[in-house]
Design a protein around this motif. Structure first.
Motif, short mmCIF file in Angstrom:
data_model
loop_
_atom_site.label_atom_id
_atom_site.label_comp_id
_atom_site.label_asym_id
_atom_site.label_seq_id
_atom_site.Cartn_x
_atom_site.Cartn_y
_atom_site.Cartn_z
N LYS A 537 -8.76 4.28 11.45
CA LYS A 537 -7.23 4.63 10.68
C LYS A 537 -7.00 4.42 9.27
N ASN A 538 -6.04 4.66 8.81
CA ASN A 538 -5.53 5.28 7.49
C ASN A 538 -5.47 4.15 6.71
N ARG A 539 -6.33 3.44 6.10
CA ARG A 539 -6.04 2.09 5.47
C ARG A 539 -6.12 1.66 3.78
N ARG A 540 -5.15 1.55 3.13
CA ARG A 540 -6.50 1.31 1.92
C ARG A 540 -5.97 0.20 1.65
N VAL B 54 -11.84 6.05 -3.64
CA VAL B 54 -10.58 6.50 -2.37
C VAL B 54 -9.47 6.95 -3.92
N VAL B 68 -5.55 14.11 2.99
CA VAL B 68 -6.84 13.33 2.77
C VAL B 68 -7.37 13.02 3.25
N PRO B 69 -8.87 12.70 3.30
CA PRO B 69 -9.48 12.40 4.96
C PRO B 69 -8.98 11.16 5.46
N LEU B 70 -8.80 10.49 6.71
CA LEU B 70 -8.42 9.42 7.13
C LEU B 70 -9.82 8.20 6.65
N ILE B 71 -9.91 6.74 6.18
CA ILE B 71 -10.06 6.42 5.41
C ILE B 71 -9.76 4.91 5.65
N ASP B 72 -10.91 4.44 6.57
CA ASP B 72 -10.31 2.78 6.33
C ASP B 72 -11.25 2.18 5.76
N VAL B 73 -10.70 1.78 3.95
CA VAL B 73 -10.86 1.06 3.05
C VAL B 73 -11.59 -0.43 3.84
N TYR B 75 -11.77 -2.11 6.39
CA TYR B 75 -13.34 -2.14 7.71
C TYR B 75 -14.54 -1.00 6.94
#
Lengths: 575, 270
Positions: A537-540, B54, B68-73, B75
């Motif tokens: 999941k795309n999360r910041r 990021v 931008v690649p999907l990043i679950d920060v 997590y």
């Protein structure tokens, strides 16, 4: 209390026991095999230890004392507990419950993969030829393994077990092979950027478990290379095809006058005498209904295929391709070396690697409407290679009047789109209907051939294929493939048939040229299962500066100081 | 049964009290907090930390217009942090467990315990509960920091994965402490006990590597013994019963062996 014992130097011989054992054990570990030598050390070592223990207990009679009895009880109880715990854990692994709590189910196989692995008809093994085991890859393989006991995997270091690596034809580290029964297939090549992919693995599994038989027919009766071994046989090529899952059968058109319907490809390997007109007609008909033909025609022969070739814009030149650059590697001028390949699925992995063709004839291509052609094999440019017409003279010389300058084309791949048949626009309806109904839409193509050469509106076909996504609940994916019918006919022409004969087949890339051609021809690049790649999941995290400061200060300074100050305070007060 | 429970609670309270009046315990906690704080800050804000890198990727994506690649920060952050915490525990826990019995032996109070009407089991369970509780109080403040960091998550993250990760952390700690307790009951030297425990823990770590090189069913069985492998399934966010069973086995084994070793002590004294 203490008894003064006499010195007994031979007592220290006991140390030989552990020593011999360790020597044997190390030797076994290092060599990786537990043959005669390690055992020859280990067994005397163990024997010495056992002897020593028995002798010691004879001496001290320790078993008579009470503490020993209690100790024995404890040892037995401990062993029992260990066994019980071991069994519980064994059962725990067998009947484990796993729940993937990540929101996008990062660590769970797609339903299609699960379904496929669960109904594997026979056991399948994945061989990963790599020394370092990426935890992610391993996790994926373990996930597959959990679905079915028929799925197994093993990591192999190709250097320490070269036998297995050779059996699979491993070329470099990181190659992943799939083995089932006697079929072996390359799945993918792993490297730092490319991890093991569920999509590829599942699709390979699907191909392998596919029950439909892919048949390749070899035309016989006109002096073609025999399928069996022996003089100018092509048994190695046949074996290569068999390993790829093909069933190879000879074809005699003279008595059937029709190419069987189950032919995935027909190969004409080096016909020396001319085909009957009816036979040529049969091949033409076959091509017109979406067939796939591989022609390998040597110089100085005339298989009388010109009408067929003409239709495709191919003309066989009667001159001989000459390449004077190969003398250094022991190949005469009549054996052109090819390092220049066309941009085509057949040759895409070849790079600048070598294949060679003893006695080859050039091919001329003229463009024909509706036919797409790609030269596969190109000889070197002029001073190195040309087409020689005068074969009688002693000296090979370029003769501007009669000879043709290089680069020459020795092989060509052609495709022709089949005209859109009585099955109009299946797309809009198919897209909206639920998936089980979509598959049979294109089956009629095969039954109604129309010989006219027109380019069909290509847009309708690819969209039709994407609609038949297998949903997990529907029919097993393997059935869908067999209902697909070809949408184009394919032809590959080589000006040489010698490169696929026994002995030469395994040299350089020759075998790959042949096998890749048949693979491409047979249109087995079947529809892959549509598995979406796992995406996080795309999360910041957005933190304000003050928040960040508070976090840094409190975690690095305040909290540790609190601990240290309390410690100092208590210590000081206690003093 | 009630008496046993009361005994366990009595031992548990005595243990906890001893921790909270011991300067050494606070010093250990201080070191633990400092190192874990260091991990926390470097993972989050450090030059190679998640947030700056990021942000750099995002900025690059905006400027060049590439996706931008999907990043679950959050997590990735919680996983990296818990991973480091697991390693840190391997070093801290032997120090916590070293004194459990060795200290009693040194002071001569172990005879009192061994000959008291309390069962050895109750003593071992009480002591283990005490030290695990102390560890939880050490970890608890870190939870607050994590909560603050994760509250900045956008879109918000469900607490399931961090909670599961900390559950795994406690299980891992309890398993190591239980084995450490057994080793501590064997010797009267706290240092030796800590060193031996550390050695055992390292062995249980490397068993995974050995297992991988062996392969086959034996390798698989050995690999299952690995502590860190099962801890990793938890921090990845996978709830796995076999991992829980393995940790529970280690905890049980530690308590059982401790009771056995104290039992053996009784016989020796007779």
């Amino acid at each position: 209390m203490k008894k003064i014992t006499k010195k007994q130097p031979w007592k220290y011989l006991f140390w030989l026991g552990p020593f011999l054992f360790m020597v044997g054990f190390t030797a076994g570990l290092v060599s990786g095999s537990w043959g005669l030598l390690p055992l020859a050390f280990m067994i005397p070592g163990i024997a010495v230890i056992i002897f020593w223990v028995v002798w010691q207990s004879q001496q001290s009679r320790w078993w008579a004392s009470r503490s020993t009895q209690a100790g024995t009880n404890a040892v037995v109880a401990t062993l029992a507990i260990l066994v019980i715990l071991g069994l519980i854990n064994f059962l725990g692994v067998r009947y484990q419950l796993r729940q993937d709590l990540t929101e996008t189910q990062l660590f769970t196989l797609a339903p299609q993969s699960q379904e496929l692995v669960r109904r594997l008809p026979q056991s399948v093994k994945i061989w990963v030829f790599d020394t370092n085991q990426n935890p992610q890859d391993r996790e994926l393989l373990e996930n597959y393994q959990r679905q079915s006991s028929k799925f197994q995997f093993e990591y192999v270091d190709p250097q320490s077990r070269p036998g297995i690596a050779e059996k699979f034809g491993v070329k470099e580290y990181g190659e992943v092979y799939l083995e089932s029964g006697n079929k072996r297939q390359l799945v993918q090549s792993l490297n730092v950027n490319e991890r093991l992919s569920e999509i590829k693995l599942t699709n390979r599994l699907q191909q392998l478990t596919n029950s439909t038989v892919v048949k390749a027919y070899f035309l016989q009766g006109h002096g073609e290379h025999p399928l069996t071994g022996g003089e100018s046989g092509i048994s190695q090529a046949v074996q290569g095809l068999t390993e790829k899952g093909y069933t190879v059968e000879p074809l005699n058109l003279a008595d059937k006058l029709q190419v069987p319907n189950d032919a995935a490809a027909v190969v004409v390997a080096g016909a020396k005498r001319g085909l009957f007109d009816a036979e040529v007609k049969a091949l033409q008909n076959y091509l017109n209904r979406g067939g796939n033909l591989l022609l390998m025609i040597d110089p100085d022969t005339d298989p009388k295929l010109s009408p067929l070739l003409q239709e495709w814009g191919v003309r066989l030149d009667n001159r001989l391709a000459v390449d004077v650059s190969g003398a250094g590697v022991g190949l005469g001028p009549a054996a052109p070396i090819i390092t220049d390949y066309g941009q085509h699925p057949i040759t895409k992995d070849f790079g600048k690697n070598i294949s060679f063709y003893r006695l080859a004839r050039p091919i001329e291509i003229t463009s024909v409407a509706g036919i797409q052609s790609t030269p596969l094999l190109q000889t070197k440019a002029y001073p190195n290679s040309w087409a020689e017409s005068d074969l009688q003279s002693e000296k090979l010389e370029f003769n501007p009047d009669k000879d043709l300058k290089g680069p020459l084309t020795l092989g060509v791949a052609l495709t022709r789109k089949l005209p859109a048949t009585s099955n109009p626009i299946p797309t809009p309806t198919a897209a909206t209907t639920p998936s089980p109904l979509t598959t049979p839409t294109t089956t009629q193509n095969q039954a109604t051939p129309t010989p006219t050469v027109t380019t069909s509106p290509a847009t309708s076909t690819p969209t039709a294929t994407t609609t038949s996504l297998p949903s997990p609940a529907t029919t097993p994916a393997t059935e869908e493939k067999s209902e697909q019918s070809p949408k184009e006919s394919r032809l590959v022409v080589f000006g040489n048939s010698d490169f696929a004969t026994d002995g030469v087949f395994q040299q350089q890339l020759n075998g790959d040229v042949f096998l890749n051609s048949v693979t491409w021809l047979s249109q087995q690049d079947q529809q892959p299962l549509s598995i979406r790649p796992k995406e996080p999941k795309n999360r910041r995290i957005t933190l304000s500066t003050s928040q960040a400061n508070v976090l840094t200060l409190s975690s690095l300074l305040v909290l540790p100081l609190l601990g240290f100050l309390t410690a100092a305070f208590i210590w000081w007060r206690r003093r | 049964m009630g008496i046993v429970l009361a005994n366990i609670i009595a031992i548990y309270r005595r243990e906890l009290q001893s921790y909270f009046i011991s300067p050494l315990a606070y010093a250990i906690a201080g070191v633990f907090w400092f190192i874990s704080g260091l991990f926390f800050v470097t993972i989050l804000f450090g030059p190679d930390g998640i947030l700056p890198s990021v942000a750099a990727i995002d900025l690059q994506g905006q400027q060049l217009g590439v996706p931008v690649p999907l990043i679950d920060v959050p997590y990735e952050f919680i996983r990296a942090f818990l991973d480091r915490m697991g390693w840190l525990l391997l070093f801290i826990l032997p120090i916590l467990s070293m004194g459990l019995y060795a200290e009693e032996r040194k002071r001569g109070t172990l005879e009192l315990l061994a000959t008291s009407p309390l069962t050895n089991w109750a003593v071992a369970v009480g002591k283990l509960l005490g030290v695990v509780t102390f560890l939880i109080t050490m970890v608890a403040p870190l939870l607050i920091f994590e909560a603050i960091a994760l509250s900045g998550s956008n879109p918000p993250m469900s607490p399931a994965i961090p909670l599961l990760g900390h559950f795994g952390l406690i299980l891992l700690a309890a398993a190591i402490l239980s084995l450490g307790m057994f080793i501590s009951s064997l010797t009267d030297s706290t240092i030796l006990s800590a060193v031996l425990t550390f050695g055992l823990v390292l062995l249980l770590l490397f068993v995974d590597l050995i297992a991988k090189s062996i392969g086959g069913p034996v390798g698989e069985a050995l690999g299952h013994l690995s502590l860190l492998k099962h801890y990793n399934t938890f921090i990845q966010g996978i709830f796995d019963t076999s991992a829980i069973i393995l940790f529970a086995s280690y905890i049980f084994l530690g308590i059982f062996l401790t009771a056995q070793s104290i039992d053996a002590l009784r016989f020796q004294r007779q």
